[in-house]
Design a protein around this motif. Structure first.
Motif, short mmCIF file in Angstrom:
data_model
loop_
_atom_site.label_atom_id
_atom_site.label_comp_id
_atom_site.label_asym_id
_atom_site.label_seq_id
_atom_site.Cartn_x
_atom_site.Cartn_y
_atom_site.Cartn_z
N THR A 263 -16.24 48.82 -49.29
CA THR A 263 -15.06 48.01 -48.94
C THR A 263 -13.74 48.71 -49.23
O THR A 263 -12.68 48.10 -49.08
CB THR A 263 -15.09 46.68 -49.72
OG1 THR A 263 -15.12 46.95 -51.13
CG2 THR A 263 -16.31 45.85 -49.35
N ASP A 264 -13.81 49.98 -49.67
CA ASP A 264 -12.59 50.73 -50.01
C ASP A 264 -11.77 50.03 -51.10
O ASP A 264 -10.54 50.06 -51.09
CB ASP A 264 -11.71 50.96 -48.77
CG ASP A 264 -12.38 51.87 -47.76
OD1 ASP A 264 -13.03 52.84 -48.19
OD2 ASP A 264 -12.27 51.60 -46.55
N ALA A 265 -12.46 49.38 -52.03
CA ALA A 265 -11.77 48.72 -53.14
C ALA A 265 -11.51 49.74 -54.24
O ALA A 265 -12.44 50.38 -54.72
CB ALA A 265 -12.60 47.57 -53.68
N PRO A 266 -10.26 49.93 -54.65
CA PRO A 266 -9.95 51.00 -55.60
C PRO A 266 -10.47 50.76 -57.01
O PRO A 266 -10.76 51.71 -57.73
CB PRO A 266 -8.41 51.05 -55.58
CG PRO A 266 -7.99 49.70 -55.12
CD PRO A 266 -9.05 49.23 -54.17
N MET A 267 -10.58 49.50 -57.43
CA MET A 267 -10.95 49.23 -58.81
C MET A 267 -11.73 47.91 -58.91
O MET A 267 -11.16 46.86 -59.19
CB MET A 267 -9.70 49.15 -59.70
CG MET A 267 -10.01 49.01 -61.20
SD MET A 267 -10.58 50.53 -61.96
CE MET A 267 -9.06 51.50 -61.94
N PRO A 268 -13.04 47.94 -58.66
CA PRO A 268 -13.82 46.70 -58.81
C PRO A 268 -13.94 46.33 -60.28
O PRO A 268 -13.89 47.20 -61.17
CB PRO A 268 -15.18 47.08 -58.23
CG PRO A 268 -15.29 48.54 -58.51
CD PRO A 268 -13.90 49.09 -58.36
N VAL A 269 -14.07 45.05 -60.55
CA VAL A 269 -14.19 44.56 -61.92
C VAL A 269 -15.47 43.75 -62.03
O VAL A 269 -15.67 42.78 -61.29
CB VAL A 269 -12.98 43.68 -62.31
CG1 VAL A 269 -13.17 43.13 -63.73
CG2 VAL A 269 -11.69 44.49 -62.22
N MET A 270 -16.36 44.17 -62.92
CA MET A 270 -17.60 43.44 -63.16
C MET A 270 -17.34 42.32 -64.17
O MET A 270 -16.81 42.56 -65.25
CB MET A 270 -18.69 44.36 -63.68
CG MET A 270 -20.01 43.65 -63.98
SD MET A 270 -21.25 44.70 -64.80
CE MET A 270 -21.70 45.78 -63.45
N LEU B 16 -15.21 41.18 -59.10
CA LEU B 16 -13.82 40.85 -58.75
C LEU B 16 -13.13 42.10 -58.20
O LEU B 16 -13.62 43.21 -58.34
CB LEU B 16 -13.09 40.35 -60.00
CG LEU B 16 -13.74 39.19 -60.75
CD1 LEU B 16 -12.91 38.83 -61.99
CD2 LEU B 16 -13.91 37.98 -59.85
N GLY B 17 -12.01 41.89 -57.56
CA GLY B 17 -11.24 43.02 -57.04
C GLY B 17 -11.72 43.54 -55.70
O GLY B 17 -11.23 44.57 -55.23
N LEU B 18 -12.68 42.86 -55.06
CA LEU B 18 -13.14 43.24 -53.72
C LEU B 18 -12.43 42.37 -52.68
O LEU B 18 -11.99 41.26 -52.99
CB LEU B 18 -14.65 43.03 -53.58
CG LEU B 18 -15.59 43.81 -54.50
CD1 LEU B 18 -17.04 43.41 -54.21
CD2 LEU B 18 -15.41 45.30 -54.34
N PRO B 19 -12.38 42.82 -51.43
CA PRO B 19 -11.83 41.97 -50.37
C PRO B 19 -12.84 40.92 -49.90
O PRO B 19 -12.54 40.15 -48.98
CB PRO B 19 -11.52 42.96 -49.25
CG PRO B 19 -12.47 44.08 -49.46
CD PRO B 19 -12.66 44.19 -50.94
N ILE B 20 -14.02 40.89 -50.49
CA ILE B 20 -15.04 39.90 -50.16
C ILE B 20 -15.51 39.26 -51.47
O ILE B 20 -15.22 39.75 -52.56
CB ILE B 20 -16.24 40.54 -49.43
CG1 ILE B 20 -16.92 41.57 -50.33
CG2 ILE B 20 -15.80 41.19 -48.12
CD1 ILE B 20 -18.20 42.15 -49.76
N ILE B 21 -16.27 38.17 -51.35
CA ILE B 21 -16.85 37.50 -52.51
C ILE B 21 -18.28 37.99 -52.68
O ILE B 21 -19.08 37.94 -51.76
CB ILE B 21 -16.82 35.98 -52.34
CG1 ILE B 21 -15.38 35.47 -52.30
CG2 ILE B 21 -17.60 35.29 -53.46
CD1 ILE B 21 -15.26 34.01 -51.91
#
Length: 305
Positions: free
Chosen positions: A120-127, A262-267
């Motif tokens: 998703t080209d998310a720069p910083m996902p958060v678990m 968290l931090g993704l453009p999707i759920i």
């Protein structure tokens, strides 16, 4: 669609318990449309479960890993992400995968969180894992312990805390989230005598973000952070590394906890357990965590639309 969000489910490792957990869902979610993406020979379509077929490369034997099916597992994830991005699904829920067999097949893979961020080209996902009212997010995820301190930079902490604050507001309707932040070292460094990361890195970030309006408490010693009195009125905890926060969360809620990215453009939500190869095919696996993950995804989809 607004009343019944469409939720994609990836069963995960085909030789594990994921497929049978999906089949055991029954009609537990009449308020959503569930679509399982995977092997139609393992998944039972019904009035309550649609199946988007993807065929494994090799025959599946419960409990026996086969690297030839690693690409199949990744393809189910890719299709779920693509469906979310295109609006066909309002969220995705992932079953357990086996990182080792995916790597053995030649695919670089350190976990769902990192892989979905790449897609998703998310720069910083958060678990973040949740069990009831306890939510624990991680500043670092799947890193060797000796690499953790170097990974905790001011830029990383700022980004993660902003994402955590933003998504708690968006998906949980919390007006001003109260976040407890753990220190990295024993006793949160004890004024620098047990390490200076709290003084040099963590506290300056917290002070700057408090000035910007975030409600943050810390850095706190991790060994007393999870006491009931300290958690009272807290919306989430940020732990500095995987095994600092997750043992507590899983002690409280294993079997019904949810892994949320968290931090993704999707759920995206997920189960809190592994493939349980020793239980696969016996019909005895507990589907509690999958139920919780689907419920969380439905609620997040409605809150975030």
């Amino acid at each position: 669609m607004a009343d019944r969000p469409r939720i994609a489910i990836t069963p995960g490792e085909p030789a594990g318990i994921g497929p049978e957990l999906v089949n055991a869902l029954g009609d537990a979610f009449p308020d959503a449309r569930l679509v399982a993406i995977g092997n139609p020979d393992q998944l039972q379509a019904s009035d309550h479960l649609e199946v988007l077929p993807v065929h494994p490369a090799a025959p599946v034997t419960p409990g026996q890993l086969d690297p030839r099916n690693a690409g199949y597992v990744l393809e189910t994830l890719r299709l779920a992400v693509e469906g979310c991005q295109q609006g066909h699904f309002q969220a995705m829920v992932t079953g357990p995968v086996h990182k080792g067999v995916i790597n053995e097949a030649g695919h670089p893979f350190s976990g769902h969180t990192e892989y979905l961020a790449e897609l998703t080209d998310a720069p910083m996902p958060v678990m973040m894992l949740a069990a009831g009212s306890l939510r624990v997010a991680l500043a670092t995820t799947h890193l060797p312990l000796r690499a953790v301190a170097d990974a905790i930079t001011p830029a990383r902490l700022r980004t993660i805390l902003r994402i955590l604050d933003h998504d708690l507001r968006r998906f949980y309707a919390i007006e001003r989230p109260h976040i407890l932040v753990a220190g990295l070292n024993p006793h949160a460094g004890e004024s620098g005598h047990m390490g200076r990361e709290e003084i040099d890195t963590i506290n300056p970030v917290l002070e700057a973000l408090r000035a910007a309006g975030l409600h943050l408490t810390g850095p706190l010693p991790a060994d007393t952070l999870f006491t009931p009195a300290r958690l009272e009125g807290t919306d989430a905890v940020l732990a500095m590394y995987h095994d600092q926060g997750l043992p507590v969360l899983k002690h409280v809620g294993f079997g019904h906890a949810v892994n949320i990215t968290l931090g993704l453009p999707i759920i995206r939500t997920s189960v809190d357990h592994g493939t349980a190869l020793d239980l696969a095919g016996q019909g005895v696996a507990d589907s509690g965590s999958l139920h919780a993950a689907i419920r969380e995804a439905i609620d997040m989809a409605r809150a975030g639309r």
